[in-house]
Design an enzyme around this catalytic site. Structure first.
Site, mmCIF file in Angstrom:
data_model
loop_
_atom_site.group_PDB
_atom_site.id
_atom_site.type_symbol
_atom_site.label_atom_id
_atom_site.label_comp_id
_atom_site.label_asym_id
_atom_site.label_seq_id
_atom_site.Cartn_x
_atom_site.Cartn_y
_atom_site.Cartn_z
ATOM 1 C CB SER A 1 -0.888 0.049 1.254
ATOM 2 O OG SER A 1 -1.735 -1.040 1.302
ATOM 3 C CG HIS B 1 -3.038 -2.396 -3.203
ATOM 4 N ND1 HIS B 1 -1.928 -3.201 -3.115
ATOM 5 C CD2 HIS B 1 -3.380 -2.081 -1.951
ATOM 6 C CE1 HIS B 1 -1.626 -3.391 -1.842
ATOM 7 N NE2 HIS B 1 -2.497 -2.717 -1.107
ATOM 8 C CG HIS C 1 -5.145 -7.722 -0.396
ATOM 9 N ND1 HIS C 1 -5.279 -6.660 -1.255
ATOM 10 C CD2 HIS C 1 -4.009 -7.495 0.311
ATOM 11 C CE1 HIS C 1 -4.263 -5.826 -1.093
ATOM 12 N NE2 HIS C 1 -3.479 -6.302 -0.152
ATOM 13 C CE1 TYR D 1 -8.582 -5.836 1.233
ATOM 14 C CE2 TYR D 1 -6.764 -6.852 2.415
ATOM 15 C CZ TYR D 1 -7.281 -5.817 1.639
ATOM 16 O OH TYR D 1 -6.465 -4.785 1.259
ATOM 17 C CD GLU D 2 -8.509 -6.578 -3.364
ATOM 18 O OE1 GLU D 2 -8.823 -5.990 -4.405
ATOM 19 O OE2 GLU D 2 -7.354 -6.983 -3.127
ATOM 20 C CB ALA E 1 1.407 -1.191 4.791
ATOM 21 C CG MET F 1 -4.956 -7.228 6.603
ATOM 22 S SD MET F 1 -6.250 -6.047 6.200
ATOM 23 C CE MET F 1 -6.339 -5.102 7.730
ATOM 24 C CB SER F 2 -0.755 -8.664 1.842
ATOM 25 O OG SER F 2 0.348 -7.969 2.364
ATOM 26 C CG ASN G 1 -0.562 1.001 11.734
ATOM 27 O OD1 ASN G 1 -0.449 0.701 10.538
ATOM 28 N ND2 ASN G 1 -1.051 0.183 12.626
ATOM 29 C CG HIS H 1 -6.540 2.183 3.561
ATOM 30 N ND1 HIS H 1 -5.539 1.233 3.589
ATOM 31 C CD2 HIS H 1 -6.716 2.484 2.246
ATOM 32 C CE1 HIS H 1 -5.135 0.981 2.349
ATOM 33 N NE2 HIS H 1 -5.834 1.722 1.516
HETATM 34 N N1 HPA Z 1 -3.000 -4.332 10.873
HETATM 35 C C1 HPA Z 1 -3.165 -5.048 9.728
HETATM 36 N N2 HPA Z 1 -2.716 -4.651 8.562
HETATM 37 C C2 HPA Z 1 -2.050 -3.487 8.501
HETATM 38 C C3 HPA Z 1 -1.842 -2.689 9.646
HETATM 39 C C4 HPA Z 1 -2.337 -3.143 10.888
HETATM 40 O O1 HPA Z 1 -2.187 -2.484 11.933
HETATM 41 N N3 HPA Z 1 -1.147 -1.592 9.237
HETATM 42 C C5 HPA Z 1 -0.949 -1.725 7.905
HETATM 43 N N4 HPA Z 1 -1.489 -2.870 7.450
#
Ligand code: HPA
Length: 287
Positions: free
Chosen positions: A41, A72, A94, A96-97, A124, A222-223, A246, A258
């Protein structure tokens, strides 16, 4: 039209024949890549480092799945970076999509068939380890696969490799050393750790983050892990680097968004490009 899986159980949408067709299309538009880089991302500034670029929108490549997530892009870039033929996947799909796991790993399989020997995955992630700071990097030493779906599930096609894939050293020790040395040389904040891959698309709860920490996770996202599994099945070398966008849920004292992930990605993008500048010329010479 392509025939179905070797078992004859109907036509697979993202099977071996489809991957061969997509790989042939890519090679007909440019050249065979040696290195494939997947961007997470907001990390798209990296593509600016490629020379003599050919850009191919995913929708032009036979059977390529389309991205739906902001940040993306959905473009394959082919070009030279430090004299190496490189393919960059700007944007990934992903689970999740709603994509099938076999679709999620299709671009990786296609680039492997097109010639890529080394895969560099970026993403990320939320930082869990105490040393993880937003804006820093984590080189994967290992992973926890917690998505609940495995991309290798299904009728086994031996052309992809073994059915039961060893993941003891999924992340190539030589490449990890190269990445670590590059980060030290550039004074980029970086640590090595375990990435937990969850299905998403919700972010985690603070209780889940505490549980993940107890399981040994240093960062969460998530990837990436499904793609790593597909690359390792094909015996390609893998390096994976997360940008910590983060602190994970409950660790920063504020909600996650996001937008925050995209902004952190853009800032990290230049450092990631500098890291890759150091890493790429050392590929194959690190042992
Ligand atoms: N959790 C899951 N996926 C992420 C996060 C997170 O805190 N930050 C960036 N992608």
């Amino acid at each position: 039209m392509a025939r179905g899986s070797p078992s004859g159980r109907g036509q697979e949408q993202h099977g071996y024949e489809q991957a061969e067709q997509a790989a042939a299309y890519i090679c007909s538009r440019s050249f065979a890549p040696r290195v494939a880089i997947t961007l997470g991302s907001g990390l798209d500034e990296v593509v600016g480092r490629l020379q003599e670029q050919v850009r191919i929108p995913y929708k032009q490549i036979p059977y390529f799945p389309g991205t739906t997530v902001q940040g993306h892009g959905g473009t394959l870039h082919l070009g030279h970076w430090k004299n190496l033929p490189v393919a960059i996947l700007e944007g990934r799909v992903h689970c999740y999509e709603g994509h099938a796991p076999s679709s999620v790993v299709f671009p990786v399989r296609v680039l492997a068939l097109a010639g890529a020997q080394t895969f560099i995955f970026t993403c990320a992630a939320g930082g869990i380890a105490p040393q993880s700071r937003a804006g820093g990097f984590m080189v994967f030493s290992d992973h926890l696969h917690l998505q609940g779906v495995n991309p290798l599930v299904g009728v086994h096609d031996p052309r992809w490799g073994a059915q039961f894939v060893d993941l003891t050293e999924a992340y190539d020790p030589g490449l990890r050393r190269v990445a670590w040395n590059a980060a030290r040389k550039l004074c980029v904040p970086c640590f090595e750790g375990v990435y937990a891959s969850l299905l998403g698309p919700t972010y985690e709860t603070p209780a889940e983050i505490r549980a993940l920490k107890g399981m040994g996770a240093d960062a969460v996202g998530m990837s990436t892990v499904p793609e790593v599994m597909a690359a390792r099945q094909l015996k390609r070398r893998v390096l994976a680097i997360a940008t910590i966008s983060n602190r994970a849920a409950g660790l920063a004292g504020k909600p996650l968004s996001h937008e925050e992930v995209l902004i952190a990605g853009r800032t990290a993008s230049r450092y990631l490009a500098d890291l890759l500048d150091e890493i790429l010329p050392r590929l194959g010479k690190e042992k």
